[in-house]
Design an enzyme around this catalytic site. Structure first.
Site, PDB file in Angstrom:
ATOM      1  N   LYS A  82      -0.826 103.406  46.828  1.00  0.00           N
ATOM      2  CA  LYS A  82      -0.062 103.600  45.718  1.00  0.00           C
ATOM      3  C   LYS A  82       1.200 104.183  46.092  1.00  0.00           C
ATOM      4  O   LYS A  82       1.718 105.473  46.326  1.00  0.00           O
ATOM      5  CB  LYS A  82      -0.817 104.734  44.763  1.00  0.00           C
ATOM      6  CG  LYS A  82      -0.309 104.432  43.192  1.00  0.00           C
ATOM      7  CD  LYS A  82      -1.476 105.324  42.608  1.00  0.00           C
ATOM      8  CE  LYS A  82      -0.907 105.594  41.129  1.00  0.00           C
ATOM      9  NZ  LYS A  82      -0.668 104.407  40.302  1.00  0.00           N
ATOM     10  N   GLU A 136      -5.682  92.487  39.671  1.00  0.00           N
ATOM     11  CA  GLU A 136      -5.867  93.360  38.737  1.00  0.00           C
ATOM     12  C   GLU A 136      -4.526  93.241  37.690  1.00  0.00           C
ATOM     13  O   GLU A 136      -4.013  92.209  37.782  1.00  0.00           O
ATOM     14  CB  GLU A 136      -5.578  94.902  39.324  1.00  0.00           C
ATOM     15  CG  GLU A 136      -4.487  94.744  40.319  1.00  0.00           C
ATOM     16  CD  GLU A 136      -4.071  96.265  40.918  1.00  0.00           C
ATOM     17  OE1 GLU A 136      -4.929  97.270  40.469  1.00  0.00           O
ATOM     18  OE2 GLU A 136      -3.369  96.328  41.904  1.00  0.00           O
TER      19      GLU A 136
HETATM   20  N1  PXG Z   1      -3.795  99.296  39.351  1.00  0.00           N
HETATM   21  C1  PXG Z   1      -2.506  99.624  39.564  1.00  0.00           C
HETATM   22  C2  PXG Z   1      -1.685  98.868  40.189  1.00  0.00           C
HETATM   23  C3  PXG Z   1      -2.068 100.947  39.023  1.00  0.00           C
HETATM   24  O1  PXG Z   1      -0.841 101.268  39.064  1.00  0.00           O
HETATM   25  C4  PXG Z   1      -4.354 101.366  38.168  1.00  0.00           C
HETATM   26  C5  PXG Z   1      -4.686 100.110  38.812  1.00  0.00           C
HETATM   27  C6  PXG Z   1      -5.597 102.185  37.414  1.00  0.00           C
HETATM   28  O2  PXG Z   1      -5.647 103.309  38.557  1.00  0.00           O
HETATM   29  P1  PXG Z   1      -6.445 104.705  38.017  1.00  0.00           P
HETATM   30  O3  PXG Z   1      -6.593 105.443  39.168  1.00  0.00           O
HETATM   31  O4  PXG Z   1      -5.188 105.217  37.271  1.00  0.00           O
HETATM   32  O5  PXG Z   1      -7.489 104.292  37.212  1.00  0.00           O
HETATM   33  C7  PXG Z   1      -2.969 101.806  38.290  1.00  0.00           C
HETATM   34  C8  PXG Z   1      -2.653 102.994  38.070  1.00  0.00           C
HETATM   35  C9  PXG Z   1       2.011 104.340  33.740  1.00  0.00           C
HETATM   36  C10 PXG Z   1       0.741 104.367  34.684  1.00  0.00           C
HETATM   37  O6  PXG Z   1       2.573 105.122  33.651  1.00  0.00           O
HETATM   38  C11 PXG Z   1       0.424 103.615  35.489  1.00  0.00           C
HETATM   39  C12 PXG Z   1      -0.986 103.796  36.208  1.00  0.00           C
HETATM   40  C13 PXG Z   1      -1.464 105.227  35.996  1.00  0.00           C
HETATM   41  C14 PXG Z   1      -0.722 106.152  35.292  1.00  0.00           C
HETATM   42  C15 PXG Z   1       0.211 105.725  34.498  1.00  0.00           C
HETATM   43  O7  PXG Z   1       2.088 102.962  33.690  1.00  0.00           O
HETATM   44  N2  PXG Z   1      -1.399 103.117  37.123  1.00  0.00           N
END
Ligand code: PXG
Length: 290
Positions: free
Chosen positions: A149, A182
């Protein structure tokens, strides 16, 4: 709002980073997006662990221990009297020279922002989202592993722009082989004949924390989960589809590339998982105020 930078709190207008920080110059750094619900930080340990894994993958030594990072997150929430909100935790490579060599960066910077979350409109949860497959494919593992990330989110941003141009809020991203990876900020699941399917992590997905929670919830209700490669055909012919992410939580999808999914309404199993996820956020998490 008070922002944590390297052990100190700053007002919003004074919360600044150097233009020589490689986080800005090169997107060299890692981050986490975390939620707080009802005075608790949801899945804090899991987010901090993933931050350390991302950092390790890019040879970034975080100058605090995981416990110290967790304490900094809690302290920032407390300082901002946060009950419910969104926490952005990031570690940048730090200040260096204009060259891209990270060795010139002597000390990584740790930043914690505890603020409000931009949520999807409620009607998406009630009626389901309409999403679209986009031309930009997910990064190759061998180039920039999607499990990291990192502060370089251009791959996802390009896909988001393409979705927006098609009149959608979220994009299905395929990998270079054409399998579903994803979405830009969410993992994807389908339900077919009472079973849950989601792409394996090697398909190019982030190791989503909400994804893990949903797999646990599925186990609770006796629904088998299979991590398997999916094509667009599988998405189109699913009984139900939903996305998972810290921001979106569990959100139903009712249309993909103009194909209606299942009945065209959020499915029963999806609605059950949405409710179970909500219930969990009400009782679980690291207390901010003790
Ligand atoms: N794939 C990607 C590329 C992400 O950035 C997820 C999956 C989901 O992962 P989690 O661990 O959160 O279940 C993410 C996470 C936003 C925002 O403001 C985006 C994420 C998390 C929190 C806020 O767009 N992405």
């Amino acid at each position: 709002m008070k922002i944590y930078i390297d052990g100190k709190f700053y007002d919003e207008k004074n919360a600044k980073v150097s233009v020589f920080d490689h986080g800005l110059l090169y997107g060299d750094g890692v981050f986490e997006g975390i939620r707080a619900y009802h005075g608790r930080v949801f899945k804090l340990h899991e987010h901090v662990q993933r931050l350390f894994y991302s950092a390790k993958a890019i040879l970034l030594t975080i100058p605090l221990t995981p416990d110290e990072i967790s304490r900094a997150v809690i302290a920032t929430c407390r300082r901002n009297k946060l009950q419910d909100g969104y926490i952005r935790l990031l570690v940048t490579r730090g200040v260096g020279t204009l060259g891209l060599n990270p060795r010139t960066c002597k000390r990584p910077s740790i930043i914690v922002i505890a603020g409000k979350i931009q949520l999807y409109p409620q009607e998406y949860y009630e009626r389901g989202m309409d999403i679209v497959t986009v031309p930009t494919t997910r990064n190759l593992h061998s180039a920039l592993n999607p499990a990291i990330k990192s502060l370089n989110y251009l791959n996802n941003i390009l896909a988001k722009i393409e979705a927006n141009q098609a009149g959608c809020e979220e994009a299905v991203m395929l990998n270079a082989e054409g399998f579903v990876a994803e979405c830009t900020g969410d993992n994807i699941f389908i339900i077919k004949a009472g079973k849950l399917f989601t792409p394996p992590l090697y398909a190019g997905a982030l190791y989503g924390i909400t994804r893990d929670v949903v797999c646990e919830l599925a186990a609770e209700i006796g629904m088998p989960v299979s991590e398997t490669n999916l094509t667009r055909y599988d998405l189109f012919n699913a009984d139900e589809c939903f996305l998972t992410g810290t921001g979106a939580e569990v959100i139903p999808v009712t249309k993909i590339d103009g194909r209606v999914i299942g009945s065209g309404q959020p499915g029963k199993a999806t609605r059950d998982l949405v409710q179970r996820y909500h219930a969990l956020t009400k009782v679980s998490g690291e207390p901010i105020y003790v």
